[in-house]
Every structure is written in structure tokens, then in C-alpha cells.
Design a protein around this motif. Structure first.
Motif: not given
Length: 316
Positions: A72, A287, A289, A293
Motif C-alpha cells: 500500500s 485502505d 487510496k 491515479t
């Protein structure tokens, strides 16, 4: 689970032997002793199997979570990587995951206690429903105590773990920049900052310890209170002839058998609540993010050497 359930037959067999002895019959003593020995062997195998696989499961989950945390962090964009503190990652990838591993390693406790409790309740209901109802009066009190402690213990544990992460973060920054600290003569200032953070962690840990002590003490004392009621009622029924001596001794054996697991279950409840807080902190990293992106229509880079060409670029 199987071995612990079979263990609950021990007091029942002992009660049968006592009733036979009171009636003047001892021909089944050898058979009952052999059956108890067989139950002990099965219990040993089941206990070893449960604990081994629970430990293996705990290590596997810890490995998977630690790998997920690292993966992550690798997905974070530049902004999030700049905001991310190394001490926070180290604390969650070590101390928090260690707390989860401890809880998973203790999984045989609730499994075994549940099986033992179920078999014991069935046997006690068969022997004397009134005594069984008195025994079960402590169950709602135990559930209420566990629920109440969870409301206060989980936030306190999260706060303590966050403070521990703050200290880890401060240590990492100070050790990395030790030359800057020494160059500007800030040794005393950094030591003062560390002492202040350590005092805050100590205070938060004391709160957690106080909550743990209260919950564990109450959940350990309630089965003992139930023992007093059962022994009083059982003795009265035995004196009246409503139950035989073997039944009374069987209930006394079940109370002794369940007292130790009840204390272990109380400790597991506290540990599970701490692990829940640690799990929430770990999954905050997993989790998360990235803010930047890839475009939905973006194509993968081709294999081989690549080059970047800039045209008509100006600076101002």
C-alpha cells in the motif's frame, strides 16, 4: 475443540463413580478410569492440534498484513509519501501487527471454552435444571461487562498506540537528523521533547492498564459468585434428598472446571479489544487510496529502454 468438549465429561464420570460407591458397587471403577485416560489422550492430541494451527494462522495473517502495508505504501503518490511519517508506518507494521498476532494465537481459548461450556451445560441440564439455571445467571453479567469494557477500552488503546507511533516517529527523525541536532546544539531540546512524549505515552498506557484490570477483575469474579450460589442451592437440595451426592459433586466439579477457562476468556476479551484497535490502525494504511491515479484510458508502458522527450518547454 473436540478435546476440550470431551474434557467436560470428566466431572460426570466422577459423579457416576461416587454414586456407585455410595450404593456399594465398585465394579465399574476400572472402566471409568480407563475411559478418563482415553479422554485425556484425545484431549492432548486435540489441544496440540488447535494450538499449532492457531499459531500458524497468526503468523500467516501477520505476514499477509505486513506485506499488504508495504504494498500500500508503494502505491502512494508523491504527496501522500511526503505526508507519510516513517515512525507511523514502523509502529503499525510492528507493534500493531504484534498485537493482532497475539490475539490470533489465543484463538484456541474461546473455541475450547465454547465447546467445554456447551457440553457442560447439556450435562448439567440433564442432571439438575434448577442448579443449571443458577449457574447460567452469570452469563448475562459477563456479556454486559465485556460490552461495556469494549466501549472504553478500544478508544483508549487507539490513543495509546497513536502516541507510541508518535514516539517512534520522533526517534526516527532525531536519529536521521542527528548531525543537524548536534550542529545547532539542540540536544537538550530534543531530549525534552522525547521526555514529554514519553510521559504522555505513560499516562495513556496507565489508562489502558486500569481499564484492563477492571474488566478482567470483574469477569474473573463473576464465576466465583456463581459458584457460591450453586454450592449453596446444591447443598440444600442434597440435604433434602432432591439430588444425590454424585450430582452435587458433579456440579462442584463443573464449577471448578469452568472457573479457569472463564478467567482465560476474560483475558482474551481484553486482548481482542486491543487487537481490534490495532487492526483499525493497520487498515488505515492498507485502505488508503492515492490522490493522483492513472487515467482510465491510460496504456501500460512498453518493455525495453524508454526515453522522455520535452518540447517547447519554458520556465518563468
Amino acid at each position: 475443540m473436540l478435546g476440550t468438549g470431551l474434557e467436560a465429561f470428566g466431572p460426570l464420570l466422577a459423579g457416576i463413580a461416587v454414586n456407585d460407591a455410595v450404593a456399594g458397587h465398585t465394579h465399574r471403577v476400572a472402566e471409568l478410569a480407563a475411559l478418563l485416560g482415553a479422554l485425556a489422550v484425545v484431549q492432548f492430541g486435540a489441544e496440540f492440534t488447535r494450538r499449532f494451527f492457531a499459531g500458524k494462522l497468526a503468523l500467516a495473517v501477520q505476514h499477509g498484513l505486513r506485506t499488504a502495508v508495504f504494498a500500500s505504501v508503494q502505491r502512494y503518490d508523491g504527496v501522500k509519501q511526503d505526508e507519510l511519517r516513517t515512525g507511523q508506518v514502523v509502529s503499525r507494521a510492528n507493534s500493531d501487527l504484534q498485537q493482532i498476532q497475539i490475539m490470533l494465537g489465543m484463538l484456541p481459548i474461546p473455541i475450547g471454552v465454547s465447546a467445554q461450556f456447551a457440553v457442560s451445560v447439556v450435562a448439567m441440564l440433564w442432571l439438575s435444571p434448577p442448579l443449571t439455571l443458577v449457574t447460567l445467571t452469570v452469563v448475562p453479567a459477563l456479556a454486559f461487562t465485556a460490552a461495556r469494557s469494549r466501549v472504553r477500552l478500544v478508544p483508549a488503546t487507539r490513543a495509546a498506540q497513536a502516541q507510541a507511533a508518535t514516539i517512534a516517529e520522533h526517534v526516527e527523525e532525531t536519529v536521521t537528523g542527528v548531525r543537524v541536532v548536534k550542529g545547532f546544539g539542540q540536544e537538550d531540546a530534543e531530549t525534552g521533547r522525547m521526555a514529554k512524549a514519553a510521559r504522555a505515552l505513560f499516562a495513556r498506557r496507565v489508562v489502558v492498564a486500569r481499564l484492563q484490570a477492571g474488566a478482567t477483575a470483574v469477569m474473573s469474579a463473576l464465576p466465583a459468585a456463581g459458584q457460591v450460589g450453586v454450592l449453596a442451592l446444591g447443598g440444600w437440595l442434597a440435604l433434602r434428598g432432591s439430588i444425590d451426592i454424585g450430582t452435587f459433586l458433579t456440579f462442584a466439579g463443573y464449577l471448578t472446571l469452568l472457573a479457569g477457562p472463564a478467567r482465560l476468556l476474560a483475558n482474551f476479551t481484553v486482548t481482542a479489544q486491543q487487537a481490534r484497535a490495532a487492526s483499525e490502525r493497520v487498515h488505515e494504511l492498507i485502505d488508503a487510496k492515492p490522490d493522483i491515479t492513472d487515467h482510465p484510458d491510460a496504456t501500460d508502458l512498453p518493455d525495453g529502454p524508454l526515453e522522455l522527450e520535452l518540447r517547447e518547454v519554458t520556465f518563468g
